[in-house]
Structure formats: C-alpha cells, structure tokens
Design a protein around this motif. Sequence first.
Motif, PDB file in Angstrom:
ATOM      1  N   ILE A 158     -30.055 -68.707  85.291  1.00  0.00           N
ATOM      2  CA  ILE A 158     -30.921 -67.689  85.883  1.00  0.00           C
ATOM      3  C   ILE A 158     -30.211 -67.695  87.468  1.00  0.00           C
ATOM      4  N   TRP A 159     -30.157 -68.658  88.263  1.00  0.00           N
ATOM      5  CA  TRP A 159     -29.524 -69.086  89.335  1.00  0.00           C
ATOM      6  C   TRP A 159     -28.342 -68.489  89.470  1.00  0.00           C
ATOM      7  N   GLN A 160     -27.466 -68.536  88.461  1.00  0.00           N
ATOM      8  CA  GLN A 160     -26.260 -67.865  88.638  1.00  0.00           C
ATOM      9  C   GLN A 160     -26.021 -66.524  88.776  1.00  0.00           C
ATOM     10  N   HIS A 161     -27.128 -65.892  88.607  1.00  0.00           N
ATOM     11  CA  HIS A 161     -27.119 -64.355  88.860  1.00  0.00           C
ATOM     12  C   HIS A 161     -27.248 -64.021  90.288  1.00  0.00           C
ATOM     13  N   GLY A 162     -27.587 -65.208  90.990  1.00  0.00           N
ATOM     14  CA  GLY A 162     -28.056 -64.953  92.635  1.00  0.00           C
ATOM     15  C   GLY A 162     -29.343 -64.761  93.121  1.00  0.00           C
ATOM     16  N   ALA A 163     -29.634 -65.104  94.141  1.00  0.00           N
ATOM     17  CA  ALA A 163     -31.195 -65.055  94.666  1.00  0.00           C
ATOM     18  C   ALA A 163     -31.677 -63.491  94.684  1.00  0.00           C
ATOM     19  N   ALA A 164     -30.821 -62.824  95.046  1.00  0.00           N
ATOM     20  CA  ALA A 164     -31.547 -61.399  94.835  1.00  0.00           C
ATOM     21  C   ALA A 164     -31.755 -60.811  93.619  1.00  0.00           C
ATOM     22  N   TYR A 165     -30.815 -60.994  92.554  1.00  0.00           N
ATOM     23  CA  TYR A 165     -31.063 -60.594  91.185  1.00  0.00           C
ATOM     24  C   TYR A 165     -32.184 -61.247  90.600  1.00  0.00           C
ATOM     25  N   ALA A 166     -32.388 -62.565  90.965  1.00  0.00           N
ATOM     26  CA  ALA A 166     -33.591 -63.509  90.434  1.00  0.00           C
ATOM     27  C   ALA A 166     -34.650 -63.076  91.163  1.00  0.00           C
ATOM     28  N   THR A 167     -34.960 -62.503  92.600  1.00  0.00           N
ATOM     29  CA  THR A 167     -36.064 -62.303  92.961  1.00  0.00           C
ATOM     30  C   THR A 167     -36.593 -61.067  92.526  1.00  0.00           C
ATOM     31  N   THR A 168     -35.669 -60.177  92.142  1.00  0.00           N
ATOM     32  CA  THR A 168     -36.058 -58.721  91.635  1.00  0.00           C
ATOM     33  C   THR A 168     -36.612 -59.061  90.306  1.00  0.00           C
ATOM     34  N   ALA A 169     -35.977 -59.899  89.406  1.00  0.00           N
ATOM     35  CA  ALA A 169     -36.572 -60.171  87.982  1.00  0.00           C
ATOM     36  C   ALA A 169     -37.762 -60.816  88.163  1.00  0.00           C
ATOM     37  N   PHE A 170     -38.083 -61.736  89.034  1.00  0.00           N
ATOM     38  CA  PHE A 170     -39.342 -62.315  89.105  1.00  0.00           C
ATOM     39  C   PHE A 170     -40.431 -61.418  89.535  1.00  0.00           C
ATOM     40  N   GLN A 171     -39.912 -60.594  90.352  1.00  0.00           N
ATOM     41  CA  GLN A 171     -41.149 -59.704  91.036  1.00  0.00           C
ATOM     42  C   GLN A 171     -41.678 -58.968  89.866  1.00  0.00           C
ATOM     43  N   LYS A 172     -41.054 -58.689  88.663  1.00  0.00           N
ATOM     44  CA  LYS A 172     -41.751 -57.919  87.473  1.00  0.00           C
ATOM     45  C   LYS A 172     -43.106 -58.503  87.339  1.00  0.00           C
ATOM     46  N   TYR A 173     -43.012 -59.794  87.366  1.00  0.00           N
ATOM     47  CA  TYR A 173     -44.162 -60.749  86.857  1.00  0.00           C
ATOM     48  C   TYR A 173     -44.993 -61.310  88.136  1.00  0.00           C
ATOM     49  N   ASN A 174     -44.247 -61.199  89.139  1.00  0.00           N
ATOM     50  CA  ASN A 174     -45.069 -61.866  90.448  1.00  0.00           C
ATOM     51  C   ASN A 174     -44.639 -61.124  91.594  1.00  0.00           C
ATOM     52  N   LYS A 176     -45.035 -60.852  94.422  1.00  0.00           N
ATOM     53  CA  LYS A 176     -44.763 -61.628  95.830  1.00  0.00           C
ATOM     54  C   LYS A 176     -43.637 -62.567  95.810  1.00  0.00           C
ATOM     55  N   ALA A 177     -42.979 -62.451  94.659  1.00  0.00           N
ATOM     56  CA  ALA A 177     -41.652 -63.438  94.417  1.00  0.00           C
ATOM     57  C   ALA A 177     -40.726 -63.349  95.464  1.00  0.00           C
ATOM     58  N   GLN A 178     -40.153 -64.463  96.003  1.00  0.00           N
ATOM     59  CA  GLN A 178     -39.158 -64.430  96.915  1.00  0.00           C
ATOM     60  C   GLN A 178     -38.198 -65.850  96.815  1.00  0.00           C
ATOM     61  N   LEU A 179     -37.113 -65.681  96.351  1.00  0.00           N
ATOM     62  CA  LEU A 179     -36.262 -66.659  96.127  1.00  0.00           C
ATOM     63  C   LEU A 179     -35.159 -66.940  97.172  1.00  0.00           C
ATOM     64  N   ARG A 180     -35.163 -67.752  97.815  1.00  0.00           N
ATOM     65  CA  ARG A 180     -34.011 -68.079  98.879  1.00  0.00           C
ATOM     66  C   ARG A 180     -33.055 -69.018  98.414  1.00  0.00           C
ATOM     67  N   THR A 181     -33.878 -70.426  97.657  1.00  0.00           N
ATOM     68  CA  THR A 181     -33.095 -71.445  97.497  1.00  0.00           C
ATOM     69  C   THR A 181     -33.353 -71.980  95.915  1.00  0.00           C
ATOM     70  N   TYR A 182     -32.360 -72.567  95.135  1.00  0.00           N
ATOM     71  CA  TYR A 182     -32.592 -72.942  93.826  1.00  0.00           C
ATOM     72  C   TYR A 182     -33.999 -73.626  93.624  1.00  0.00           C
ATOM     73  N   ASP A 183     -34.466 -74.018  94.717  1.00  0.00           N
ATOM     74  CA  ASP A 183     -35.804 -74.874  94.415  1.00  0.00           C
ATOM     75  C   ASP A 183     -36.962 -74.069  94.354  1.00  0.00           C
ATOM     76  N   ASP A 184     -36.664 -72.850  94.804  1.00  0.00           N
ATOM     77  CA  ASP A 184     -37.941 -71.741  94.649  1.00  0.00           C
ATOM     78  C   ASP A 184     -38.113 -71.634  93.423  1.00  0.00           C
ATOM     79  N   LEU A 185     -37.478 -71.807  92.498  1.00  0.00           N
ATOM     80  CA  LEU A 185     -37.619 -71.628  91.022  1.00  0.00           C
ATOM     81  C   LEU A 185     -38.728 -72.604  90.512  1.00  0.00           C
ATOM     82  N   LEU A 186     -38.862 -73.501  91.130  1.00  0.00           N
ATOM     83  CA  LEU A 186     -40.182 -74.645  90.708  1.00  0.00           C
ATOM     84  C   LEU A 186     -41.411 -73.953  91.159  1.00  0.00           C
TER      85      LEU A 186
END
Length: 247
Positions: A158-174, A176-186
């Motif tokens: 997932i992270w290989q798609h980049g923080a921006a794409y991952a953030t947009t994808a997670f915002q569908k389910y949350n 308030k989702a905001q990813l800046r680093t890989y550890d944000d996936l935790l």
Amino acid sequence: MTLVEFLGVVKGQKRETLALSVLYWHERYGSKPSMTAAKVKSALVQARVAGASKANVPDVLAKAGANVNVTGNTPGGARRWELTATGRAAVRLAHDLPEAEPELEHGVGELEKVATKIANLDAKKFIQEAIQCLSVDALRAAIVFVWVGAIADIKERIWQHGAAYATTAFQKYNPKAQLRTYDDLLKFQESDILNVAQDLGVIDKAQKIVLGQALDLRNQCGHPNKYWPTVAKAKAHIEDIAGILWV
C-alpha cells in the motif's frame, strides 16, 4: 527448550546420537535444515558436552548411514548434513519423543520454501517465527505470526503507492485519515487495510474475502479462548495467505 537441556536427555550416549540430536534441535528450533560438521561440533562444545572438543564429528556423520544425508557443500567445500526421516525417528526414540505428525512436518517444509520468496524483510522475519512455532506444534502462535507477516507485506505494498494516494484511499473509511509516514499505517484497523488494499489493486475482491477469513482466524487464535486449531486448519491458513501474497 535450550540445546543444553535437549542434549541433557541423552548425556553419556554415543557420539552419533549427540550429533543427530544437534541436527534435530537446530532443524526444529533454529530453522536450520542442514549444518556442517564444524557447526555441529561447535554446538556440542557450546552445550558443554564432555569431550566434544576432541570429537571427530565429520567421521561420526559419515558413518551415520541412513540417518543423515549430504545436501551439498559450502563455498569452502565443507559438506552440509541434514537428517533423514530415519534420523529424525532415531532422535525421537533416543529422547522418548512422540512420533512426529507427517502433515505438520510437511507444513514446516512448505513454509520454509515460502520464506525464501518473501522480499519484505519484516514479513520474512515473522514467517521465520511462524516456522519455529509450527515446528513445535504451536499452531495458534504459527497462525498469528503468519498473519502478522502477511499484513506487514500488504502495508508495504500500500505504501508503495505513496502517502497521498494512501491517504485518499483510507479517507473512504476514515474521513480524518492522514498519512505522512509509513508508521501512520499502524493507526488503522486491519480490516480497513484489506479494504484499501483492494481499492488500490494490491489484492482483488476474492483475495480480500479469503484474507478476511484469515484475519478472523488470527483473531480467534490471538485471544484467550477454548479454540484450538487442527494441523489441517493451520496449513490451510498458511497456504491461503502464501498463495495470495508470495507464491
């Protein structure tokens, strides 16, 4: 069980029994399917076996007959020795261990092959932990570690798609989702990680369903309860995950 404890059971027995026991212990508990005679001798010395420093281990193994097999040589030309089924049976008899379950041993072998194909180092470490658990019949722990390895690999993809794409994808389910680093996936539920993995094309719908079932089994095995999986169930769990992610 430490090697010292394992060898203590056969203290005073012939060199062959001790050498075979070292091979057995490292295969089962150290994820080392083969060893050189020098490594076997070193293990005997470290385990404080009397007279180990003077033992001619290459000769002992060479005369062990059907109990051992040579798998190849090291770059330096030293033979690598492994136990045969006959050798494992001999060790179990010497240690008064129960007969091994063929299906379980097959599962260990298959998982070892899978581990060699995993590029993600974190995932590989968890799978190696699972191998050790499976080799001693700790099925619940093996199921949990295989899942942890799987989710580590999925997060990396997932992270290989980049923080921006991952953030947009997670915002569908949350929202308030905001990813800046890989550890944000935790921060996210593993069920949401599977949803996002499907949305990003990491897995497809059918694979997500299977992985969702694997997550349910992991949850059953990771919490105190009366559920104890069979060997067949553990193998199916491993095969499902490996087939989707690593084979």
